[in-house]
Structure formats: C-alpha cells, structure tokens
Design a protein around this motif. Sequence first.
Motif, mmCIF file in Angstrom:
data_model
loop_
_atom_site.group_PDB
_atom_site.id
_atom_site.type_symbol
_atom_site.label_atom_id
_atom_site.label_comp_id
_atom_site.label_asym_id
_atom_site.label_seq_id
_atom_site.Cartn_x
_atom_site.Cartn_y
_atom_site.Cartn_z
ATOM 1 N N LEU A 1 11.993 -5.748 -14.623
ATOM 2 C CA LEU A 1 10.918 -5.164 -14.428
ATOM 3 C C LEU A 1 10.677 -5.603 -13.938
ATOM 4 O O LEU A 1 8.964 -6.831 -13.888
ATOM 5 C CB LEU A 1 10.115 -4.493 -15.760
ATOM 6 C CG LEU A 1 9.436 -3.297 -15.595
ATOM 7 C CD1 LEU A 1 9.850 -1.844 -15.479
ATOM 8 C CD2 LEU A 1 8.160 -3.451 -17.678
ATOM 9 N N ALA A 2 9.315 -4.917 -13.073
ATOM 10 C CA ALA A 2 8.425 -5.315 -11.604
ATOM 11 C C ALA A 2 7.060 -4.762 -11.194
ATOM 12 O O ALA A 2 7.373 -3.729 -11.770
ATOM 13 C CB ALA A 2 8.828 -5.914 -10.834
ATOM 14 N N GLU A 3 6.154 -4.524 -11.184
ATOM 15 C CA GLU A 3 4.801 -3.835 -10.611
ATOM 16 C C GLU A 3 4.385 -5.549 -9.467
ATOM 17 O O GLU A 3 4.696 -6.283 -9.142
ATOM 18 C CB GLU A 3 3.894 -4.774 -11.922
ATOM 19 C CG GLU A 3 3.212 -5.818 -12.725
ATOM 20 C CD GLU A 3 2.546 -5.911 -13.847
ATOM 21 O OE1 GLU A 3 1.899 -4.364 -13.992
ATOM 22 O OE2 GLU A 3 2.758 -6.383 -14.447
ATOM 23 N N VAL A 4 3.060 -4.767 -8.640
ATOM 24 C CA VAL A 4 2.850 -4.972 -7.516
ATOM 25 C C VAL A 4 1.216 -6.062 -8.017
ATOM 26 O O VAL A 4 0.866 -5.946 -9.219
ATOM 27 C CB VAL A 4 2.521 -3.368 -6.481
ATOM 28 C CG1 VAL A 4 3.709 -3.386 -6.007
ATOM 29 C CG2 VAL A 4 1.277 -2.807 -6.760
ATOM 30 N N THR A 5 1.640 -6.516 -7.161
ATOM 31 C CA THR A 5 0.654 -8.297 -7.544
ATOM 32 C C THR A 5 -0.783 -6.988 -7.133
ATOM 33 O O THR A 5 -1.441 -6.076 -6.369
ATOM 34 C CB THR A 5 -0.095 -9.052 -6.347
ATOM 35 O OG1 THR A 5 0.075 -8.421 -4.848
ATOM 36 C CG2 THR A 5 1.392 -9.199 -6.366
ATOM 37 N N GLY A 6 -2.614 -7.310 -7.375
ATOM 38 C CA GLY A 6 -3.743 -6.798 -7.488
ATOM 39 C C GLY A 6 -4.129 -6.543 -5.791
ATOM 40 O O GLY A 6 -4.765 -5.712 -5.184
ATOM 41 N N LYS A 7 -3.977 -8.131 -4.747
ATOM 42 C CA LYS A 7 -3.756 -7.736 -3.817
ATOM 43 C C LYS A 7 -2.845 -7.006 -3.312
ATOM 44 O O LYS A 7 -3.788 -5.999 -1.959
ATOM 45 C CB LYS A 7 -3.345 -9.332 -3.089
ATOM 46 C CG LYS A 7 -3.571 -9.453 -1.789
ATOM 47 C CD LYS A 7 -3.832 -11.090 -1.400
ATOM 48 C CE LYS A 7 -3.542 -10.629 0.373
ATOM 49 N NZ LYS A 7 -3.050 -12.053 1.264
ATOM 50 N N PHE A 8 -1.795 -6.322 -3.748
ATOM 51 C CA PHE A 8 -1.518 -5.693 -2.977
ATOM 52 C C PHE A 8 -1.454 -4.122 -3.551
ATOM 53 O O PHE A 8 -1.753 -3.392 -2.302
ATOM 54 C CB PHE A 8 0.246 -5.799 -3.412
ATOM 55 C CG PHE A 8 1.470 -4.651 -2.938
ATOM 56 C CD1 PHE A 8 0.807 -3.408 -2.853
ATOM 57 C CD2 PHE A 8 2.496 -5.413 -1.890
ATOM 58 C CE1 PHE A 8 2.118 -2.537 -2.542
ATOM 59 C CE2 PHE A 8 3.605 -5.025 -1.743
ATOM 60 C CZ PHE A 8 3.437 -3.086 -1.236
ATOM 61 N N ARG A 9 -1.996 -3.827 -4.695
ATOM 62 C CA ARG A 9 -2.554 -2.926 -4.973
ATOM 63 C C ARG A 9 -4.230 -2.428 -4.032
ATOM 64 O O ARG A 9 -4.331 -1.336 -3.851
ATOM 65 C CB ARG A 9 -3.019 -2.686 -6.180
ATOM 66 C CG ARG A 9 -3.296 -1.087 -7.069
ATOM 67 C CD ARG A 9 -3.312 -1.492 -8.354
ATOM 68 N NE ARG A 9 -1.941 -2.494 -9.167
ATOM 69 C CZ ARG A 9 -1.347 -1.388 -9.209
ATOM 70 N NH1 ARG A 9 -1.433 -0.375 -9.287
ATOM 71 N NH2 ARG A 9 -0.374 -1.377 -9.966
ATOM 72 N N TYR A 10 -4.510 -3.199 -4.295
ATOM 73 C CA TYR A 10 -6.158 -2.565 -3.349
ATOM 74 C C TYR A 10 -5.459 -2.975 -1.212
ATOM 75 O O TYR A 10 -6.802 -2.223 -0.852
ATOM 76 C CB TYR A 10 -6.927 -4.878 -3.489
ATOM 77 C CG TYR A 10 -8.359 -4.490 -2.355
ATOM 78 C CD1 TYR A 10 -9.366 -4.194 -3.241
ATOM 79 C CD2 TYR A 10 -8.226 -5.105 -1.423
ATOM 80 C CE1 TYR A 10 -10.877 -3.429 -2.463
ATOM 81 C CE2 TYR A 10 -9.386 -5.340 -0.970
ATOM 82 C CZ TYR A 10 -10.265 -4.647 -0.864
ATOM 83 O OH TYR A 10 -11.444 -4.589 -0.369
ATOM 84 N N GLN A 11 -4.933 -3.548 -1.327
ATOM 85 C CA GLN A 11 -4.724 -3.395 0.312
ATOM 86 C C GLN A 11 -3.939 -2.011 0.763
ATOM 87 O O GLN A 11 -4.180 -0.969 1.246
ATOM 88 C CB GLN A 11 -3.950 -4.240 0.944
ATOM 89 C CG GLN A 11 -4.544 -5.655 0.792
ATOM 90 C CD GLN A 11 -3.831 -6.734 1.449
ATOM 91 O OE1 GLN A 11 -2.543 -7.206 1.673
ATOM 92 N NE2 GLN A 11 -4.630 -8.340 1.857
ATOM 93 N N ALA A 12 -3.116 -1.223 -0.226
ATOM 94 C CA ALA A 12 -3.143 -0.457 0.066
ATOM 95 C C ALA A 12 -3.479 1.063 -0.439
ATOM 96 O O ALA A 12 -4.160 1.378 -0.837
ATOM 97 C CB ALA A 12 -1.604 -0.292 -1.452
ATOM 98 N N ASP A 13 -2.916 1.946 1.364
ATOM 99 C CA ASP A 13 -4.269 3.178 1.658
ATOM 100 C C ASP A 13 -3.499 4.157 0.994
ATOM 101 O O ASP A 13 -5.061 5.322 0.498
ATOM 102 C CB ASP A 13 -4.041 3.680 3.156
ATOM 103 C CG ASP A 13 -4.773 1.896 4.193
ATOM 104 O OD1 ASP A 13 -5.684 1.771 3.426
ATOM 105 O OD2 ASP A 13 -4.231 1.440 5.067
ATOM 106 N N GLY A 14 -3.067 4.121 0.206
ATOM 107 C CA GLY A 14 -2.343 5.770 -0.349
ATOM 108 C C GLY A 14 -0.775 5.561 -0.901
ATOM 109 O O GLY A 14 0.017 4.732 -0.664
ATOM 110 N N ARG A 15 -0.069 6.515 -1.195
ATOM 111 C CA ARG A 15 1.058 6.653 -2.202
ATOM 112 C C ARG A 15 1.974 5.762 -1.770
ATOM 113 O O ARG A 15 2.712 5.344 -1.662
ATOM 114 C CB ARG A 15 1.200 7.506 -2.667
ATOM 115 C CG ARG A 15 0.870 8.756 -3.339
ATOM 116 C CD ARG A 15 1.493 9.787 -3.614
ATOM 117 N NE ARG A 15 0.713 10.582 -4.548
ATOM 118 C CZ ARG A 15 1.335 11.443 -5.852
ATOM 119 N NH1 ARG A 15 2.437 11.957 -5.408
ATOM 120 N NH2 ARG A 15 0.397 12.405 -6.532
#
Length: 355
Positions: free
Chosen positions: A49-63
């Motif tokens: 079971l996985a989730e993205v890092t906070g950095k990944f989430r911050y850098q993502a522009d959209g879905r």
Amino acid sequence: MNDFLTQWGWRPLFDEDADVYRAQGCIPARVILEHKHMYRIVSENGEYLAEVTGKFRYQADGREDFPAVGDWVMANLRESDGRATIRGLLPRFSKFSRKVAGAVTEEQIVAVNVDTIFLVQALNQDFNLRRLERYLILAWESGANPVVILSKADLCEERDELMAQVHMVAAGVPVHAVSALDGIGLEELAPYIGKGKTVALMGSSGVGKSTLINRLIGHEAMDTGGIREDDGRGRHTTTHRELLLLPDGGLLLDTPGMRELQLWDADQGISAGFADVETLSGQCRFHNCSHNREPGCAVQAALQDGSLEEERYNSYLKLQKELAYLARKEDKQLQLQEKSKWKQIHKQMRTHKPR
C-alpha cells in the motif's frame, strides 16, 4: 531485465529515469489499484500500500501528474508494515483520458501504459455506433491500439449486420464478436494478451466486461450482475480501476463503466476516427470548403450518393464543435489561472516591499 519486470510489462524507455531513482534506493513497481491518492503497487518483493511524498504532491500541477492504474513508479519499500513511498513517476507510452464529468474543465486519466484497448459494446439494446465513435477517437488519441469487442453475441440474431455497421465506423480496426458465457470467439483475443502486454477494457455500464475478464482469467475474479430482463443490459459491477495478471502472462486493466464520455484533447483521434470524412474534405475543389453549398464539394457529393451516411457526418460535426468549445473553455480557464497567479505575485511584492 528480470522476470518480474518482463511479466508486468516493463519497457526500455523507463530505464534512464529509473536509474536516477535507483541511486536513491528506490525500486520499480507498477500501480495495480487506486483509491483517492492511495495506491496498491506490485514490485518484485510483493504488493504494498503506497502513497506519494509531500514533495511529489506539492510539485504536481493537476490530476494528470499523479500516478494512475497502469503507471510504473519508483518507490521506497517498508517491509515492516507492508507500505511504500512513491518518489517518482516514470514516462507513459500511452494515456487514455477523458474530460471529467460535469462542468469542470479538467482531464481525467482512465488508463495508462496499455498496448491495446478493448472497446467493449454489447450486441443487444446497448449497441450504439455514436458512442463507439467517441471511444475510438479517445483510443486513437491515447497511443494504444483499439480493438472492438462485440459482446453478448449469443443474444443477437443480427450479428453479421451489426458487425458490418461497426466496420463502417471503425475502418481498419479489428472487430471480434464474442460470448463470454458460451466461450464464443474468445480464442481470437489471445494474440493481444501475450506475456508482458497490457490490455484495457473500456465500455459503458453492463456491456459484460467483468464476465469477459472472468472467462479470460479462468476464475471468478470480478463480480458480475447478470442481465436485467426489462432492457437486456447487465448490471454495473466494477467500481474501480484494477490491473490483473492473467495465467498466461498478459495483463488486463478493468475500468468502471462510463455513462458520460466527453472528449479531451482529441484532435489527432478525430482525424484517425473519421479518416473517411477528412479524406473527402481533402478532395473538395476549395481548400477552405465549408461543405455547405460550394461547388465541387466532395463531402456533399458523398452525402447525396449515400457513400457517407448523414448520421456519421453529423456526429463528426458535433464532435468537432465539442472539441472547439472545450479548447475555448480551457483557454479562458488558463487565462484566469494566469491572472490569479500574477495577482498573488504582486500581493507578495507589496507585502515584502522594503521600507
């Protein structure tokens, strides 16, 4: 390349990006299930079971910047609790997208990294050529190869006639009539589902995708709902996207039935899906022909002699207008986002102005 990567569809195009993350202790894994930014991934060490890092989430522009089912990701595994952290998303070689349902102008990714898309349509009351045209357009735009699967062939007495109609709107696309219940035509699908090859199943609710998957896998992996007597349609059972490994090594990506299929960035898909209409347009006397009353219009000539069906041409015009409207709406939204961004920048400049 190890056996796990080969079995799950790894491509050489992933190698360069993956090596950067391998230096950080990450290993490759494929997303097999998604639930609101929580992911079930499979690696050579098993499922996590996985989730993205906070950095990944911050850098993502959209879905579209978040992982989707079928994606290859680079992750750190935690054996102690069976969880993982996704640090990188590898390049996609295909992407099937639609506009999200409703008024919001936003992309929704349905499936990625698939080699073939089975466009499943039932040979009963659900049969709809105009809906199939939409699926074909988005399939061509995705970069994957479309294949039309006409399910529930055992329920249809006009199978040959309907197949001929499908061939007219899906020129050059393989078309197979099958019955998952009776096993009719399933052997024709084997060449598309070889080891390491990924096939996505698309179709509206109740066309028989889950029954087909169960037959290909060889056991009841997916719940099925049977047939309603009032309209001949199956009950919708799939509620999420899931990537399944077949006994012979192929991969099936099941998707929920889509009641609404709005186009998204499908200019090339329109050209491929309506190659007959666009070929006729190129034969008109004037290059800027509006196909209305101009002399020498090949489109009007084809409509008059019946070689181009009026319903198909009207569908082409409707889809063109839909794309044009979407482009205008998206451009306006981008302008508003840009304006909001500069307002924030100017506000910050005033806040931090030296005294």
